[in-house]
Design a protein around this motif. Structure first.
Motif, PDB file in Angstrom:
ATOM      1  N   THR A 126      -4.608  57.353  22.282  1.00 55.96           N
ATOM      2  CA  THR A 126      -5.119  56.077  22.787  1.00 55.96           C
ATOM      3  C   THR A 126      -5.366  56.123  24.286  1.00 55.96           C
ATOM      4  O   THR A 126      -6.101  55.302  24.814  1.00 55.96           O
ATOM      5  CB  THR A 126      -4.137  54.929  22.470  1.00 55.96           C
ATOM      6  OG1 THR A 126      -2.856  55.258  23.010  1.00 55.96           O
ATOM      7  CG2 THR A 126      -4.029  54.717  20.969  1.00 55.96           C
ATOM      8  N   HIS A 127      -4.803  57.090  24.981  1.00 59.28           N
ATOM      9  CA  HIS A 127      -5.040  57.233  26.414  1.00 59.28           C
ATOM     10  C   HIS A 127      -6.375  57.946  26.603  1.00 59.28           C
ATOM     11  O   HIS A 127      -6.596  59.035  26.059  1.00 59.28           O
ATOM     12  CB  HIS A 127      -3.905  58.038  27.065  1.00 59.28           C
ATOM     13  CG  HIS A 127      -3.935  57.976  28.555  1.00 59.28           C
ATOM     14  ND1 HIS A 127      -4.696  58.841  29.291  1.00 59.28           N
ATOM     15  CD2 HIS A 127      -3.316  57.149  29.425  1.00 59.28           C
ATOM     16  CE1 HIS A 127      -4.549  58.558  30.574  1.00 59.28           C
ATOM     17  NE2 HIS A 127      -3.706  57.533  30.682  1.00 59.28           N
ATOM     18  N   MET A 128      -7.280  57.325  27.374  1.00 61.62           N
ATOM     19  CA  MET A 128      -8.653  57.821  27.474  1.00 61.62           C
ATOM     20  C   MET A 128      -8.723  59.264  27.967  1.00 61.62           C
ATOM     21  O   MET A 128      -9.472  60.070  27.412  1.00 61.62           O
ATOM     22  CB  MET A 128      -9.494  56.936  28.400  1.00 61.62           C
ATOM     23  CG  MET A 128     -10.936  57.357  28.344  1.00 61.62           C
ATOM     24  SD  MET A 128     -12.227  56.489  29.229  1.00 61.62           S
ATOM     25  CE  MET A 128     -11.572  55.138  30.050  1.00 61.62           C
ATOM     26  N   ARG A 129      -7.970  59.632  28.982  1.00 53.27           N
ATOM     27  CA  ARG A 129      -8.051  60.998  29.509  1.00 53.27           C
ATOM     28  C   ARG A 129      -7.555  62.016  28.493  1.00 53.27           C
ATOM     29  O   ARG A 129      -8.158  63.053  28.299  1.00 53.27           O
ATOM     30  CB  ARG A 129      -7.240  61.128  30.796  1.00 53.27           C
ATOM     31  CG  ARG A 129      -7.987  60.633  31.980  1.00 53.27           C
ATOM     32  CD  ARG A 129      -7.287  60.986  33.251  1.00 53.27           C
ATOM     33  NE  ARG A 129      -7.568  59.905  34.179  1.00 53.27           N
ATOM     34  CZ  ARG A 129      -6.785  59.499  35.115  1.00 53.27           C
ATOM     35  NH1 ARG A 129      -5.616  60.067  35.293  1.00 53.27           N
ATOM     36  NH2 ARG A 129      -7.128  58.521  35.909  1.00 53.27           N
ATOM     37  N   THR A 130      -6.448  61.716  27.856  1.00 49.75           N
ATOM     38  CA  THR A 130      -5.888  62.636  26.867  1.00 49.75           C
ATOM     39  C   THR A 130      -6.806  62.754  25.662  1.00 49.75           C
ATOM     40  O   THR A 130      -7.044  63.853  25.157  1.00 49.75           O
ATOM     41  CB  THR A 130      -4.486  62.166  26.421  1.00 49.75           C
ATOM     42  OG1 THR A 130      -3.702  61.907  27.577  1.00 49.75           O
ATOM     43  CG2 THR A 130      -3.805  63.197  25.572  1.00 49.75           C
ATOM     44  N   ASP A 131      -7.343  61.639  25.206  1.00 53.38           N
ATOM     45  CA  ASP A 131      -8.256  61.650  24.066  1.00 53.38           C
ATOM     46  C   ASP A 131      -9.465  62.533  24.359  1.00 53.38           C
ATOM     47  O   ASP A 131      -9.883  63.323  23.518  1.00 53.38           O
ATOM     48  CB  ASP A 131      -8.703  60.223  23.731  1.00 53.38           C
ATOM     49  CG  ASP A 131      -9.593  60.192  22.507  1.00 53.38           C
ATOM     50  OD1 ASP A 131      -9.087  60.463  21.396  1.00 53.38           O
ATOM     51  OD2 ASP A 131     -10.801  59.908  22.662  1.00 53.38           O
ATOM     52  N   SER A 132     -10.016  62.413  25.560  1.00 54.96           N
ATOM     53  CA  SER A 132     -11.188  63.198  25.952  1.00 54.96           C
ATOM     54  C   SER A 132     -10.875  64.685  25.934  1.00 54.96           C
ATOM     55  O   SER A 132     -11.675  65.494  25.453  1.00 54.96           O
ATOM     56  CB  SER A 132     -11.642  62.757  27.349  1.00 54.96           C
ATOM     57  OG  SER A 132     -12.730  63.532  27.780  1.00 54.96           O
ATOM     58  N   VAL A 133      -9.712  65.065  26.438  1.00 51.59           N
ATOM     59  CA  VAL A 133      -9.321  66.474  26.451  1.00 51.59           C
ATOM     60  C   VAL A 133      -9.110  66.981  25.024  1.00 51.59           C
ATOM     61  O   VAL A 133      -9.551  68.076  24.672  1.00 51.59           O
ATOM     62  CB  VAL A 133      -8.047  66.688  27.305  1.00 51.59           C
ATOM     63  CG1 VAL A 133      -7.483  68.086  27.115  1.00 51.59           C
ATOM     64  CG2 VAL A 133      -8.347  66.435  28.775  1.00 51.59           C
ATOM     65  N   LEU A 134      -8.454  66.168  24.190  1.00 50.76           N
ATOM     66  CA  LEU A 134      -8.225  66.571  22.803  1.00 50.76           C
ATOM     67  C   LEU A 134      -9.544  66.726  22.047  1.00 50.76           C
ATOM     68  O   LEU A 134      -9.703  67.648  21.247  1.00 50.76           O
ATOM     69  CB  LEU A 134      -7.321  65.568  22.091  1.00 50.76           C
ATOM     70  CG  LEU A 134      -5.858  65.562  22.541  1.00 50.76           C
ATOM     71  CD1 LEU A 134      -5.105  64.410  21.893  1.00 50.76           C
ATOM     72  CD2 LEU A 134      -5.196  66.894  22.244  1.00 50.76           C
ATOM     73  N   MET A 135     -10.499  65.832  22.300  1.00 57.00           N
ATOM     74  CA  MET A 135     -11.819  65.948  21.662  1.00 57.00           C
ATOM     75  C   MET A 135     -12.497  67.247  22.070  1.00 57.00           C
ATOM     76  O   MET A 135     -13.030  67.981  21.230  1.00 57.00           O
ATOM     77  CB  MET A 135     -12.719  64.772  22.055  1.00 57.00           C
ATOM     78  CG  MET A 135     -12.698  63.596  21.120  1.00 57.00           C
ATOM     79  SD  MET A 135     -13.078  63.999  19.417  1.00 57.00           S
ATOM     80  CE  MET A 135     -14.798  64.415  19.531  1.00 57.00           C
ATOM     81  N   GLN A 136     -12.487  67.525  23.361  1.00 61.56           N
ATOM     82  CA  GLN A 136     -13.123  68.741  23.862  1.00 61.56           C
ATOM     83  C   GLN A 136     -12.456  69.977  23.257  1.00 61.56           C
ATOM     84  O   GLN A 136     -13.143  70.895  22.810  1.00 61.56           O
ATOM     85  CB  GLN A 136     -13.054  68.788  25.382  1.00 61.56           C
ATOM     86  CG  GLN A 136     -13.771  69.970  25.971  1.00 61.56           C
ATOM     87  CD  GLN A 136     -13.711  69.989  27.485  1.00 61.56           C
ATOM     88  OE1 GLN A 136     -13.002  69.219  28.105  1.00 61.56           O
ATOM     89  NE2 GLN A 136     -14.450  70.881  28.074  1.00 61.56           N
ATOM     90  N   LEU A 137     -11.142  69.991  23.207  1.00 62.22           N
ATOM     91  CA  LEU A 137     -10.431  71.123  22.613  1.00 62.22           C
ATOM     92  C   LEU A 137     -10.768  71.281  21.130  1.00 62.22           C
ATOM     93  O   LEU A 137     -10.971  72.396  20.641  1.00 62.22           O
ATOM     94  CB  LEU A 137      -8.919  70.961  22.784  1.00 62.22           C
ATOM     95  CG  LEU A 137      -8.377  71.208  24.184  1.00 62.22           C
ATOM     96  CD1 LEU A 137      -6.906  70.806  24.260  1.00 62.22           C
ATOM     97  CD2 LEU A 137      -8.567  72.651  24.601  1.00 62.22           C
TER      98      LEU A 137
END
Length: 173
Positions: A126-137
């Motif tokens: 739910t945290h935008m920065r973490t979500d973005s990194v997880l998506m990229q990974l």
């Protein structure tokens, strides 16, 4: 990483692999955060000797899509699958007879609906920065899986070794 494997049917991955293996030309499109994943995949496909088109300029990507035809593949990478430039490029490629593989966030979205083969990644936070990194990974993981499978299918170990050692050509010793 397990989530990426769980949400993508083996048959879809095999279909994507068959299209990429047989493709005369592969156009990779991804903008914004997805551009990092796209650039990495372009470099990996080039190591395999695949003719690969890509640009960070949407107008140039649309123009490139006009050159595609049957036997070519457009690989569209888009987190949300709603980028209007990517949708234009997908429609252009399909109108020319190219097959489209999409890689987007899990779930139906305009890009995945238009694609011939829809592949997915998960964010999951739910945290935008973490979500973005997880998506990229997740997206990179899926592209790496396809790359490894392509290496095995195309039996290109010597080509990859040559590509990785090409910096020796610049030695002046």
């Amino acid at each position: 990483m397990q989530g990426v494997a769980d949400i993508n049917e083996v048959e879809k991955l095999q279909q994507a692999l068959r299209l990429l293996t047989a493709a005369e030309t592969i156009q990779i499109v991804g903008f914004g955060k997805s551009a990092i994943v796209a650039k990495d995949f372009v470099l990996r496909l080039m190591q395999l000797g695949k003719v690969t088109l890509s640009s960070t300029d949407p107008a140039l990507q649309v123009q490139m899509a006009t050159t595609l035809s049957e036997g070519n593949v457009l690989f569209a990478i888009s987190d949300g699958g709603q980028n209007s430039d990517i949708l234009k490029i997908v429609r252009q490629a399909k109108s020319k007879g190219a097959k489209v593989i999409s890689l987007t966030r899990y779930g139906n979205n305009p890009t995945s609906v238009l694609a011939d083969i829809s592949l997915f990644a998960l964010g999951g936070d739910t945290h935008m920065r973490t979500d973005s990194v997880l998506m990229q990974l997740g997206m990179q993981h899926l592209c790496h899986m396809l790359y490894v499978q392509l290496c095995q299918t195309l039996k290109v170990d010597s080509l990859i070794e040559e590509s990785m050692n090409s910096h020796n050509l610049l030695d002046t010793k």
